[in-house]
Scaffold this motif. Structure first.
Motif, mmCIF file in Angstrom:
data_model
loop_
_atom_site.group_PDB
_atom_site.id
_atom_site.type_symbol
_atom_site.label_atom_id
_atom_site.label_comp_id
_atom_site.label_asym_id
_atom_site.label_seq_id
_atom_site.Cartn_x
_atom_site.Cartn_y
_atom_site.Cartn_z
ATOM 1 N N THR A 465 0.844 -1.029 -0.068
ATOM 2 C CA THR A 465 -0.085 0.137 0.075
ATOM 3 C C THR A 465 0.771 1.277 0.044
ATOM 4 O O THR A 465 2.043 1.277 0.707
ATOM 5 C CB THR A 465 -0.854 -0.050 1.018
ATOM 6 O OG1 THR A 465 -0.254 0.068 2.565
ATOM 7 C CG2 THR A 465 -1.679 -1.276 1.291
ATOM 8 N N SER A 488 1.145 3.339 -5.342
ATOM 9 C CA SER A 488 -0.056 2.551 -5.342
ATOM 10 C C SER A 488 -1.121 3.245 -3.988
ATOM 11 O O SER A 488 -0.751 3.975 -3.149
ATOM 12 C CB SER A 488 0.391 0.949 -4.469
ATOM 13 O OG SER A 488 1.032 1.277 -3.425
ATOM 14 N N LYS A 493 -4.218 -1.786 -4.415
ATOM 15 C CA LYS A 493 -4.710 -2.328 -5.787
ATOM 16 C C LYS A 493 -4.840 -1.182 -6.713
ATOM 17 O O LYS A 493 -5.327 -0.113 -6.297
ATOM 18 C CB LYS A 493 -6.021 -2.642 -5.700
ATOM 19 C CG LYS A 493 -6.101 -4.028 -4.689
ATOM 20 C CD LYS A 493 -7.327 -5.028 -4.673
ATOM 21 C CE LYS A 493 -6.947 -6.339 -3.927
ATOM 22 N NZ LYS A 493 -8.214 -7.097 -4.102
ATOM 23 N N ASN A 494 -4.227 -1.421 -8.082
ATOM 24 C CA ASN A 494 -4.343 -0.250 -8.976
ATOM 25 C C ASN A 494 -4.390 -0.585 -10.147
ATOM 26 O O ASN A 494 -4.072 -1.972 -10.511
ATOM 27 C CB ASN A 494 -2.912 0.636 -8.798
ATOM 28 C CG ASN A 494 -2.640 1.287 -7.725
ATOM 29 O OD1 ASN A 494 -2.047 1.012 -6.500
ATOM 30 N ND2 ASN A 494 -2.850 2.673 -7.742
#
Length: 713
Positions: A465, A488, A493-494
């Motif tokens: 993160t 990120s 999550k990207n």
């Protein structure tokens, strides 16, 4: 020595000059024997050939050049046409001939806008008459040529075209002649060119984005007839969608409203979508729009103004920096105030999470999340060495919810594991650890395996993160083509859009890295499915239920291949797409035997457009002593019959079955024989006296056991 008179020299020079002049005039005339005129509106071209030569024209060839292709064409009666060289060339042939003084028109549609077209005219003996390159005169959709051409096309599509799927919304919903209307479209197919018509009159052309959505403004003509009209959307493949709409009289521009209204606001919106809200207010007044989270903390404020008719509209793209969740949207206009609800969701169509990040060996791992409803879904579990230790295919619930469980048996050991869940629309990943917390890992996932030239590829990144992540795109020779970096998100999550413009067709690798961690994933650009003969092998001939399959093969270089797994009854158990590299080699481990896979001979096929090959494998009971329950459902009611079945290897002739409640009390004790072929099967009726709750079914012998949780209501 021979002597020449001055008059002889003059005559010779004059003769040479005359010959040169005649040759020059002939060349000029030859370059103008065919008169060509081309007009274009966006991707549509109308090209006209007039035969000013003394020859008869039998064939006309046209091509845009480069990688641009023709998507469709139209010819006049008496002319036939066809696509060649992967749709990069059109050849028109006359039934008779185009005689001197005659002309012919063709309608062409390309996959992208072009500025010029190459052409060549040939006689009945295939000899060149003339050739050249004509610049395209850009015209508007109101040109008489375009109106006539498009009118004919849409009428033909009504008769022969297929159905075009997608949803649309007009803002405002009441449509008036002489007005501008916002049109929002969703789900019309990725990166498609659509044409919009009112009755048979073209209004404009739009392109959808990667998700198949578009947002545009259409203008209703001032003098358009009031009443019911047909609104038509047509794609480049002649598929159409028609809707009857009511066109109202023009609004009185001198009539001003003072009522404050919010007419259109969606219930939910996703990242990268455009939030559109409209309404009415006092003319020229300001509307203040405040966004608060569910704890009533202000996140942002926007201001829009009503026009002279009192109409207002707010549009803004939802960025990834916006917080997810429920929002309160507060609208203020003078003394008026109203509040609406809005939910901001992730654009991940699949999103998973773990109920816990650390488990003990033998415990049940639970994966929850959301996905596309009623879709085939594949799950892989990989260990620290990226070896697949668990595989399954299942169907998601009708409401899109995802709740999947599996037991960490003796195929697992202490370490970090990656769960990957994939559907056709996308994939997501999550981490868990056994006997310890998971270590930091980064995961790269591609939206699909093959992408069109000059499109965009979506790369999903799951990892640490709020960290810096480097992204590198390499070709098949490991030459760096693209480098970039992102930070990120707070949940790790990207999504990253890779611009493929300028990259040649072939196989590429996306490498993502953060501090001391790295992952990569291969993808392809612009590959064709036709490749040549296919060789195919699996690395093993015998498999067990729940085991992944590694398939290897060879075919033509840089080609797309479809891999299909068929069960003994011929039903498709799994299907995936892969591609060959520059040497023709391909491999995939995206298929496998589900945990409840039947015993027997299964078949793996590999095929492209023209060729196919297959190999058989056998699914049998594991050679080691073990037991596996294969119960098909997880929720039951009292009075239901549960089929307790499975496979295994055991020295015992009979197996013990215990059913325990939530406090581990044994409430039912059963026994069943195990056959010589290693299967067991026992129907059991849920007693009506059972309380609602979670129960565990455990089958065991003296050495091994297998458990399965059910919910009884």
């Amino acid at each position: 020595m021979r002597k020449y008179s001055s008059s002889s020299i003059f005559i010779s020079v004059l003769l040479v000059f005359s010959v040169v002049t005649l040759i020059s005039i002939s060349e000029v005339n030859a370059a103008e024997v065919i008169s060509v005129n081309a007009k274009g509106y966006e991707n549509t071209i109308i090209i006209e050939f007039e035969n000013e030569s003394t020859s008869k024209i039998k064939t006309i060839k046209v091509w845009p050049g480069g990688e641009i292709t023709f998507t469709s064409f139209k010819s006049e009666p008496g002319w036939g046409g066809g696509k060649y060289s992967d749709s990069k060339l059109l050849i028109f042939t006359a039934t008779n001939t185009l005689n001197p003084g005659e002309s012919v028109k063709f309608g062409l549609v390309t996959d992208e806008k072009v500025n010029a077209i190459n052409w060549k005219a040939l006689d009945p003996n295939d000899n060149d008459i003339d050739k050249g390159k004509i610049s395209i005169q850009v015209i508007s959709e109101t040109s008489s040529d375009i109106i006539e051409e498009e009118s004919e096309d849409v009428e033909q599509a009504k008769e022969t075209g297929g159905e075009l799927y997608g949803t649309k919304k007009f803002i405002p919903e009441q449509i008036r002649s002489g007005s501008d209307v916002r049109l929002v479209g969703n789900g019309f197919g990725s990166e498609k060119n659509l044409k919009l018509y009112l009755d048979s009159t073209i209004l404009k052309s739009v392109n959808t984005d990667k998700q198949g959505n578009f947002l545009t403004t259409i203008s209703i003509p001032d003098a358009y007839n009031v009443g019911t009209s047909e609104f038509i959307i047509k794609d480049e493949f002649e598929n159409i969608q028609t809707t009857n709409i009511s066109v109202k009289e023009p609004k009185n521009r001198f009539l001003k409203t003072s009522n404050f209204e919010v007419n259109n606001i969606p219930a939910e919106i996703r990242y990268e979508e455009t939030l559109t809200i409209s309404g009415n207010a006092y003319p020229q007044s300001a509307i203040i729009i405040a966004f608060e989270n569910n704890e009533r903390i202000l996140e942002k404020t926007r201001v829009v103004s009503a026009n002279a008719n009192g109409e207002w509209i707010f549009e803004e793209t939802i960025e990834r920096t916006d917080d997810l969740g429920e929002k309160f949207v507060i609208f203020k206009n003078n003394q008026n105030k109203t509040t609406k609800n809005l939910t901001v969701k992730s654009d991940y169509l699949i999103q998973i999470s773990m109920s816990a990040v650390r488990y003990n060996l033998g415990e049940t791992v639970t994966i929850t999340g959301t996905a596309e409803p009623n879709n085939d879904t594949t799950i892989w579990v990989k260990n620290e060495n990226k070896k697949i230790v668990y595989y399954d295919v299942f169907t998601t619930n009708a409401d899109g919810s995802l709740n999947y469980e599996f037991v960490t048996d003796d195929t697992f050991s202490s370490g970090t594991y990656t769960v990957i869940v994939k559907q056709e629309s996308g994939s997501d990943a999550a981490l868990f650890g056994i006997d310890k917390y998971p270590t930091s890992v980064i995961i790269a996932l591609m939206e699909k395996t093959n992408f069109a030239l000059d499109s965009k590829a979506i790369l999903s990144i799951v990892g640490p993160t709020s960290s810096s992540v480097s992204i590198t795109i390499l070709d098949s020779n490991d030459n760096i083509k693209i480098t970039d970096s992102i930070t990120s998100s707070s949940i790790g999550k990207n999504k990253y859009a890779i611009d493929l413009d300028g990259l040649d067709s072939g196989v590429y690798r996306a490498v993502v890295s953060s501090i001391n961690i790295q992952d990569s994933v291969k993808f392809s650009i612009g590959l064709e499915s036709a490749s040549g003969a296919i060789s195919l092998i699996s690395t093993k001939s015998n498999y067990s239920a729940g085991e992944s399959i590694l398939v290897l093969g060879n075919t033509g270089n840089n080609a797309r291949i479809i891999i299909t797994l068929l069960d003994p009854s011929g039903n498709v158990s799994a299907i995936t797409e892969t591609f060959s590299d520059s040497t023709g080699s391909f491999s995939t481990d995206d298929i496998g035997i589900p945990p409840d896979g039947v015993l027997g001979d299964w078949k793996i096929t590999a095929h492209n457009r023209l060729d196919n090959n297959s190999v058989e494998i056998n699914v049998s009971i594991p050679t080691g002593k073990s037991l596996t329950l294969q119960i098909e459902e997880t929720q039951f009611s009292t009075g239901d019959i549960i089929i307790i079945k499975g496979i295994g290897q055991s020295d015992a002739n009979r197996l013990k079955i215990q059913i325990t409640n939530e406090i581990d009390d044994v409430v039912i004790l059963l026994h069943t024989p195990i056959t010589s072929s290693g299967t067991f099967y026992l129907p059991w009726t849920v007693p009506t006296s059972f309380d609602t709750g979670t129960y565990t079914i455990t089958v065991s012998d003296d050495e091994n056991s297998s458990s399965f949780e059910i919910f009884i209501q």
